[in-house]
Design a protein around this motif. Structure first.
Motif: not given
Length: 510
Positions: A444-450, A219-231
């Motif tokens: 960016r979702q893949v960046a969060v996954l990484a 949730a934190i990583a997605q928030g910082i990355a600008g990706v919808p939280v819990l997407s």
């Protein structure tokens, strides 16, 4: 006076071993380095552009970097501009000595840093109340009681439970207490202490690394990355199930080998302590109050997922729902006197749970301050960060996007040796990797996954991980013996994670 007391210890005789600097010290060192860079690297800027894409039949837009628009800023004389940072700045400016404060108060309730920090404190407090009831503890103890005599179920059920705890609410340090209870029982059943570490702490890290909703990580990583939280939770749920099954199977094969030949255990020597020890068979408590607590936690989790999916809830709404969960659990705990709990105890537990999140929250703010030194993360304003991103993008621009995604995963895995805090690592790396992923063609979702996979899985072996070392300590396992066992599992996780990141990029996971 006893013989032990009569001999003073000579401090000079104590061997001092080198210790990894605290994460806060590392961030301050990075801050100094960032300040130096402002004197060496000229400021640059990008233009942004709107891109449209289809998701579930709906056209959506996103603002991303135009990688071809970079230019260095120049003054009236045509000379390059350097946004140098001094020792201190007044009037709300950024300086080396006030970057922590500026970072802590930056942003809004909708995101980094102050919004993320408050989100962490509220969530930590709510789960602190849940833990204070003792329901989670007693649930695990009850499970142990139920599976005695059914060794074939004992390991997979425990592994599944701890993995779920890591995925849902970031369970990690809590595994230490359960390892104390489980280790003697595990040895008594014919297994070893290493099996205990696998079904407790390692299982939590499998869940942590593949979580679809962990408020302290994804949730934190997605928030910082600008990706919808819990997407992207559907994909992550599949990854969690797959990696949990892999970890479960690996553990069960090792445990079966040890049961057939106890001397094959990597902890056979140190397990002598548990083989000579009587196991405490205290029965666990479970009543209507515990059932209501569990139902409240499950209902709150489902409610949050529904709100995110159906109404696009973000940080303020999610924090409010979990606070409500903690409030309800506090009433249940007080009414049913769970762990002799009253409302004052619930309030103390909330504050204690929030205090546990204070160190990583400070790290988030300080890391944001480092970003402010480098320019604040705005692509349209001239900054050192934009120049660094452009150079990094140029470095990997010749790589295929899948190779860039894999390099990001490797980077996160290595970086976790120095900063093992999930929220701290997210705060340090995601502001840099998110725009870099735009340049490299990685979603960016893949960046969060990484980030998730790199941060979570290397916690199973790095000696800088405090929860790992604590779990090994209570199980009386030397880190060297653990490394001899664990390197195969770590290699397996690395190979599988590399495949996942590459395939996710190839399929356009976003």
């Amino acid at each position: 006076m006893s013989q032990t007391q009569s001999h003073a210890v000579d401090p000079s005789a104590i061997k001092k071993t080198w210790q990894m600097p605290d994460t806060l010290i590392l961030i301050f060192i990075v801050g100094i380095f960032a300040a130096i860079l402002t004197y060496l690297i000229p400021a640059g800027q990008f233009d942004s552009q709107q891109v449209t894409y289809m998701m579930e039949g709906v056209e959506k837009t996103r603002t991303v970097i135009d990688p071809n628009s970079f230019a260095y800023a120049t003054d009236e004389k045509g000379e390059l501009v350097y946004n140098t940072v001094g020792f201190f700045a007044s009037g709300g400016g950024i300086g080396l000595m006030n970057f922590p404060f500026e970072g802590l108060v930056s942003g809004s309730k909708w995101g980094s840093a102050v919004g993320v920090i408050m989100f962490m404190l509220v969530i930590g407090g709510a789960f602190g109340v849940v833990m204070r009831t003792g329901t989670i503890d007693n649930g695990i103890l009850r499970l142990i009681d139920k599976t005695k005599g059914s060794e074939s179920l004992f390991i997979p059920v425990l592994f599944l439970l701890f993995s779920l705890g890591g995925a849902v609410f970031g369970m990690g340090e809590e595994a230490v207490a359960f390892a104390i209870i489980i280790a003697p029982l595990m040895v008594r059943l014919g297994y070893d202490s290493i099996t205990t570490v696998m079904v407790t702490y390692i299982a939590t890290q499998i869940g942590f690394g593949t979580s679809w909703m962990n408020p302290f990580s994804v949730a934190i990583a997605q928030g910082i990355a600008g990706v919808p939280v819990l997407s992207g939770m559907t994909v992550r749920m599949g990854l969690w199930a797959g990696f949990t099954l892999v970890g479960m199977a690996f553990t069960m094969m090792y445990a079966a080998k040890v049961k057939a030949n106890p001397e094959s255990s990597y902890s056979y020597r140190t397990d002598t302590y548990f083989r000579q020890q009587e196991v405490d068979e205290t029965q666990s408590r479970w009543g209507l109050g515990d059932t209501l607590v569990i139902l409240t936690v499950v209902a709150a989790t489902l409610w949050v997922v529904w709100g995110v999916v159906m109404h696009a809830w973000y940080i303020p709404e999610i924090a409010s729902q979990f606070f409500t969960m903690g409030f309800i659990v506090a009433i249940i705990g007080a009414v049913f006197r769970l762990n002799d709990m009253n409302l004052n105890d619930a309030a103390a537990a909330f504050k204690e749970g929030a205090s546990v999140m204070l160190p990583p929250a400070i790290l988030v703010g300080c890391a944001k301050g480092v970003l402010l030194i480098l320019g604040g993360g705005s692509t349209e304003e001239a900054s050192v960060l934009n120049s660094i991103l452009n150079s990094a993008g140029g470095l990997i621009s010749g790589m295929p996007a899948v190779a860039s995604a894999w390099v990001m995963y490797v980077f996160q895995s290595v970086f976790n040796f120095f900063v093992t805090s999930g929220s701290g690592q997210a705060a340090l790396t995601m502001p840099l990797l998110s725009p870099l992923s735009d340049i490299a063609g990685v979603t960016r979702q893949v960046a969060v996954l990484a980030f998730q996979l790199g941060d979570g899985f290397t916690n199973v072996i790095v000696p800088t991980s405090a929860p790992l070392m604590a779990t090994l300590g209570v199980c009386r396992i030397d880190w060297g013996d653990w490394a001899k066992f664990c390197w195969r599992f770590m290699l397996l996780l690395f190979i599988l994670s590399s495949i996942v990141v590459v395939v996710a990029q190839m399929l356009g996971f976003s």
